[in-house]
Design a protein around this motif. Sequence first.
Motif, PDB file in Angstrom:
ATOM      1  N   PHE A  38      24.585   1.638 -45.172  1.00 31.60           N
ATOM      2  CA  PHE A  38      24.162   3.035 -45.489  1.00 31.60           C
ATOM      3  C   PHE A  38      23.903   4.088 -46.521  1.00 31.60           C
ATOM      4  O   PHE A  38      24.120   4.156 -46.901  1.00 31.60           O
ATOM      5  N   SER A  39      25.061   2.955 -47.739  1.00 32.71           N
ATOM      6  CA  SER A  39      24.972   2.967 -48.861  1.00 32.71           C
ATOM      7  C   SER A  39      24.043   2.529 -49.829  1.00 32.71           C
ATOM      8  O   SER A  39      22.287   1.911 -49.438  1.00 32.71           O
ATOM      9  N   PHE A  40      23.560   3.667 -51.080  1.00 34.09           N
ATOM     10  CA  PHE A  40      21.762   3.447 -51.378  1.00 34.09           C
ATOM     11  C   PHE A  40      22.664   3.147 -53.021  1.00 34.09           C
ATOM     12  O   PHE A  40      22.956   3.917 -53.724  1.00 34.09           O
ATOM     13  N   ARG A  41      21.285   3.425 -53.545  1.00 28.91           N
ATOM     14  CA  ARG A  41      21.593   2.797 -54.853  1.00 28.91           C
ATOM     15  C   ARG A  41      20.081   3.474 -55.957  1.00 28.91           C
ATOM     16  O   ARG A  41      18.930   2.701 -55.070  1.00 28.91           O
ATOM     17  N   ARG A 100      11.568   8.681 -55.372  1.00 26.74           N
ATOM     18  CA  ARG A 100      13.101   7.960 -56.064  1.00 26.74           C
ATOM     19  C   ARG A 100      12.244   6.961 -55.263  1.00 26.74           C
ATOM     20  O   ARG A 100      12.482   6.928 -53.693  1.00 26.74           O
ATOM     21  N   LEU A 101      12.137   5.304 -55.636  1.00 22.93           N
ATOM     22  CA  LEU A 101      12.806   4.105 -54.909  1.00 22.93           C
ATOM     23  C   LEU A 101      14.315   4.039 -55.126  1.00 22.93           C
ATOM     24  O   LEU A 101      15.027   4.375 -55.999  1.00 22.93           O
ATOM     25  N   VAL A 102      14.984   3.816 -53.655  1.00 28.48           N
ATOM     26  CA  VAL A 102      16.248   3.428 -53.569  1.00 28.48           C
ATOM     27  C   VAL A 102      16.505   2.300 -52.729  1.00 28.48           C
ATOM     28  O   VAL A 102      15.578   1.362 -52.411  1.00 28.48           O
ATOM     29  N   ALA A 103      17.554   1.310 -52.968  1.00 29.01           N
ATOM     30  CA  ALA A 103      17.585   0.029 -52.528  1.00 29.01           C
ATOM     31  C   ALA A 103      19.088  -0.009 -51.848  1.00 29.01           C
ATOM     32  O   ALA A 103      19.584   0.931 -52.055  1.00 29.01           O
ATOM     33  N   CYS A 104      19.009  -0.745 -50.741  1.00 26.77           N
ATOM     34  CA  CYS A 104      20.046  -0.888 -49.944  1.00 26.77           C
ATOM     35  C   CYS A 104      20.710  -2.055 -49.505  1.00 26.77           C
ATOM     36  O   CYS A 104      19.690  -3.309 -49.785  1.00 26.77           O
ATOM     37  N   PRO A 105      21.589  -2.170 -49.564  1.00 27.54           N
ATOM     38  CA  PRO A 105      21.650  -3.784 -48.832  1.00 27.54           C
ATOM     39  C   PRO A 105      21.210  -4.110 -47.937  1.00 27.54           C
ATOM     40  O   PRO A 105      21.330  -3.345 -47.179  1.00 27.54           O
ATOM     41  N   GLU A 148      17.582  11.245 -49.642  1.00 33.27           N
ATOM     42  CA  GLU A 148      17.116  11.163 -47.723  1.00 33.27           C
ATOM     43  C   GLU A 148      15.853  10.416 -48.343  1.00 33.27           C
ATOM     44  O   GLU A 148      14.618  10.412 -48.717  1.00 33.27           O
ATOM     45  N   TRP A 149      15.876   9.170 -47.338  1.00 32.94           N
ATOM     46  CA  TRP A 149      14.608   8.992 -46.719  1.00 32.94           C
ATOM     47  C   TRP A 149      14.099   8.305 -45.009  1.00 32.94           C
ATOM     48  O   TRP A 149      15.077   8.384 -44.557  1.00 32.94           O
TER      49      TRP A 149
END
Length: 167
Positions: free
Chosen positions: A18-21, A53-58, A75-76
């Motif tokens: 649930f984490s993102f950057r 924006r683009l976000v990346a999640c593990p 939010e996505w």
Amino acid sequence: MSGYFFFEPLPGPAPDLFSFRFVEPGEHGDWQEALALVNEDVAATLPEEPPLRLVACPGDADAPELLYVARSNGEWHHNTLLAEPPGTLPDAVAAVAEAAQESLMELLHRVWPVCPDHRLGAHLCLTPDGAPAWGCSGARGERPAPHVLAPVGALTGPGTSRRGKGA
């Protein structure tokens, strides 16, 4: 049965799914180039909405991270992009446009983009030359449905496009 069971410790904490950057500029060039085009449409049709924006999640332990198209606050809504973009920029633009549309519609609770002539939600389609575009299923004048509003990245205010009227 008696005996001892030994478990090897995990090599580290499991990734927090649930984490993102936020993706840094230049980190995923083709995806970011595609998102820049989509953000042109967002700016033209939703001026109150900051750029997406683009976000990346593990990902899983042995899988690459997953990318998503998100609002500026992170939010996505279920629109996974693979870390490696598809083979061509038009394919990347189409994937990002669909992901952006899904996130905006789900999170804003409204249709996006909208055909100004028919007040119907537009959908992704292709122009006659194969470029990703926004299309409408409504009839236009004497021409039957569907019709192209504008290529992705070329929407402006109601009913027009920077690159000319839709076909």
